[in-house]
Design an enzyme around this catalytic site. Structure first.
Site, PDB file in Angstrom:
ATOM      1  N   PHE A 151       0.882  -1.393  -0.030  1.00  0.00           N
ATOM      2  CA  PHE A 151       0.000   0.130   0.007  1.00  0.00           C
ATOM      3  C   PHE A 151       0.882   0.831   0.057  1.00  0.00           C
ATOM      4  CE2 PHE A 151      -2.258   3.182   1.713  1.00  0.00           C
ATOM      5  CZ  PHE A 151      -3.138   3.683   0.879  1.00  0.00           C
ATOM      6  N   ASP A 157       9.752   1.729   1.626  1.00  0.00           N
ATOM      7  CA  ASP A 157       8.472   2.920   1.793  1.00  0.00           C
ATOM      8  C   ASP A 157       8.113   2.941   3.679  1.00  0.00           C
ATOM      9  OD1 ASP A 157       5.978   3.996   2.511  1.00  0.00           O
ATOM     10  OD2 ASP A 157       4.937   3.303   1.270  1.00  0.00           O
ATOM     11  N   LYS A 162       2.738  10.149   6.680  1.00  0.00           N
ATOM     12  CA  LYS A 162       2.343  10.596   8.517  1.00  0.00           C
ATOM     13  C   LYS A 162       2.524  11.013   9.554  1.00  0.00           C
ATOM     14  CE  LYS A 162      -0.401   6.722   6.693  1.00  0.00           C
ATOM     15  NZ  LYS A 162      -0.369   5.782   5.674  1.00  0.00           N
TER      16      LYS A 162
HETATM   17  C1  PLP Z   1      -0.062   5.384   4.112  1.00  0.00           C
HETATM   18  C2  PLP Z   1       0.339   4.833   3.867  1.00  0.00           C
HETATM   19  C3  PLP Z   1       1.213   5.506   2.390  1.00  0.00           C
HETATM   20  C4  PLP Z   1      -0.139   7.236   1.364  1.00  0.00           C
HETATM   21  O1  PLP Z   1       0.417   8.112   2.714  1.00  0.00           O
HETATM   22  P1  PLP Z   1      -1.027   8.914   1.979  1.00  0.00           P
HETATM   23  O2  PLP Z   1      -0.676  10.413   3.110  1.00  0.00           O
HETATM   24  O3  PLP Z   1      -2.370   8.992   2.578  1.00  0.00           O
HETATM   25  O4  PLP Z   1      -0.797   9.891   1.026  1.00  0.00           O
HETATM   26  C5  PLP Z   1       1.720   5.035   1.094  1.00  0.00           C
HETATM   27  N1  PLP Z   1       3.012   4.304   2.040  1.00  0.00           N
HETATM   28  C6  PLP Z   1       2.753   3.353   3.363  1.00  0.00           C
HETATM   29  C7  PLP Z   1       3.796   2.489   3.738  1.00  0.00           C
HETATM   30  C8  PLP Z   1       1.284   4.255   3.868  1.00  0.00           C
HETATM   31  O5  PLP Z   1       0.732   3.468   5.323  1.00  0.00           O
END
Ligand code: PLP
Length: 412
Positions: free
Chosen positions: A139, A224, A253
């Site tokens: 994700f 990520d 985040k």
């Molecule tokens: C939440 C998330 C994203 C995307 O972040 P947004 O601020 O919602 O665009 C990307 N990578 C990971 C691993 C995430 O958990």
């Protein structure tokens, strides 16, 4: 009911979420309050965005002071806040360069651009042929490019055509990664723990193997850590648990201190230096307000040793959950304060568990229908962990009273 906020949302909003039936008006530390004044323990912290708790005084102070001085300038000009923020980001993560964005998806998009440009300019991949390997279950946000390499049918359905240039391999399988790498492979983008996939922890040693494979084939390892970074798993970065330093890193985040969207792509100098003026940008990325809050968040993380705290409280949470020995819990996964409780679907859906938890004064969200996510602010106390676990025990007991009497050891 004309001014009922839920009705107004339903009438005027897009129906792209299915929130729990609670209307929140205030947050303070680990607690949220609804319109009736009821208090809830936040066991979800906005998908890790609220790692410091709601309205942390030091962060609110940094936000308000900066807002009164200078908030948004665009990158057409230097500001006195950006440099210190980037320096702190690099020093906290051991990376050489940082490029600020806003959402996590934008940080991942930035990583994709950097990896492709590096592949063409440095690795001499023929123009238009660069490949990026991703892991099944990933994700990385909701842009069209990113959902194009998702393995989740719903995230893709109706949104194509998608960008080419991505290949997918099973998560946790280093040999599959090596087989997927060809002469045009630029990068492997991987979450050290897959959050949205249901808190999926790869086999021990996976990240170290990925590091060795990427070295062997001159492929960028991009972690990520939008969700797992900044202390969440009990270390500054989740890849620190295996002593691995990636070539590229995405953060988001928690970087915004629970107050603003702040994200970044970080990388080795030779990767980041492929960007030249005009190549890439963002109107709001790196604005002084975001930089001031991001810097204050990094300082707070270090000052209050929140990564160590997540390790300690996460171990305690896991121990208490194991202690429940409830047969409706089929698996417990996670690291630090990122924990997934797998619920036996014949007992209840994870959504039902979350709705029942809400009535017990605990808020969290299911992921993938069968997993209850427990990811509170890193500032949570042991007593508050006890409250959350006791609520879960009551909920499971009510949903599966008979099942609970079957004593059964829980798999580790
Ligand atoms: C939440 C998330 C994203 C995307 O972040 P947004 O601020 O919602 O665009 C990307 N990578 C990971 C691993 C995430 O958990």
């Amino acid at each position: 009911m004309q001014n009922d906020p839920v009705a107004l949302e339903a009438r005027h909003g897009a129906h792209n979420y299915h929130p729990l039936p609670v209307v929140l008006t205030r947050g303070e530390g680990v607690y949220l309050f609804d319109t009736e004044g009821r208090r809830y323990l936040d066991m979800m912290s906005a998908y890790s965005a609220v790692s410091f708790g709601h309205s942390h005084p030091a962060l609110v102070q940094a936000l308000t002071e900066q807002a009164q001085r200078l908030a948004v300038t665009s990158r057409a000009f230097h500001t006195d806040r950006l440099g210190p923020f980037l320096a702190a980001l690099c020093s906290a993560t051991g990376m050489e360069r940082a490029l600020p964005m806003n959402s996590g998806a934008e940080a991942v998009e930035t990583a994709i651009k950097a990896a492709r440009k590096w592949a063409y300019k440095v690795k001499r991949v023929p123009e238009g042929r660069a490949q990026i390997v991703v892991a099944e279950g990933n994700f990385a946000g909701r842009t069209t490019t990113i959902v194009g390499f998702s393995s989740e049918a719903q995230y893709r359905d109706g949104f194509g055509p998608f960008a080419p240039g991505f290949v997918s391999v099973p998560y946790g399988d280093a040999a599959a990664l090596e087989r997927a790498i060809g002469p045009h492979t630029a990068a492997f983008i991987v979450e050290p723990i897959q959050g949205e996939a249901g808190i999926v922890v790869p086999p021990a040693g996976y990240l170290r193997e990925v590091r060795a494979i990427c070295n062997r084939h001159d492929v960028l390892m991009i972690c990520d850590e939008v969700q797992t970074g900044l202390g969440r798993t009990g270390a500054m970065l989740a890849c620190d648990h295996e002593g691995v330093r990636p070539d590229g890193l995405t953060l988001g985040k928690a970087l915004g201190g629970g107050l603003l969207p702040v994200s970044a792509f970080l990388a080795r100098a030779d990767v980041m230096d492929q960007f030249t003026p005009g190549d890439h940008g963002s109107t709001f990325g790196g604005n002084p307000l975001a930089a001031a809050v991001g810097l204050a968040a990094l300082e707070l993380l270090e000052r209050d040793r929140l990564a160590e705290r997540a390790a300690d409280l996460g171990a305690y949470l896991m121990e208490r959950l194991r202690g429940l020995r409830h047969p409706a819990i089929t698996e417990l996964r996670g690291r630090g304060l990122l924990v997934g409780v797998q619920i036996d679907p014949s007992v209840a859906s994870a959504r039902q568990v979350c709705e029942a938890l809400m009535h017990e004064g605990v808020l969290t969200k299911d992921t993938h229908h069968t997993v209850v996510r427990l990811a509170p602010p890193l500032t949570i106390t042991r007593a508050q962990v006890d409250v959350a676990v006791a609520a879960l025990a009551r909920v499971l007991q009510a949903l599966a009273p008979a099942a609970a009497r079957v004593e059964q050891p829980l798999p580790a």
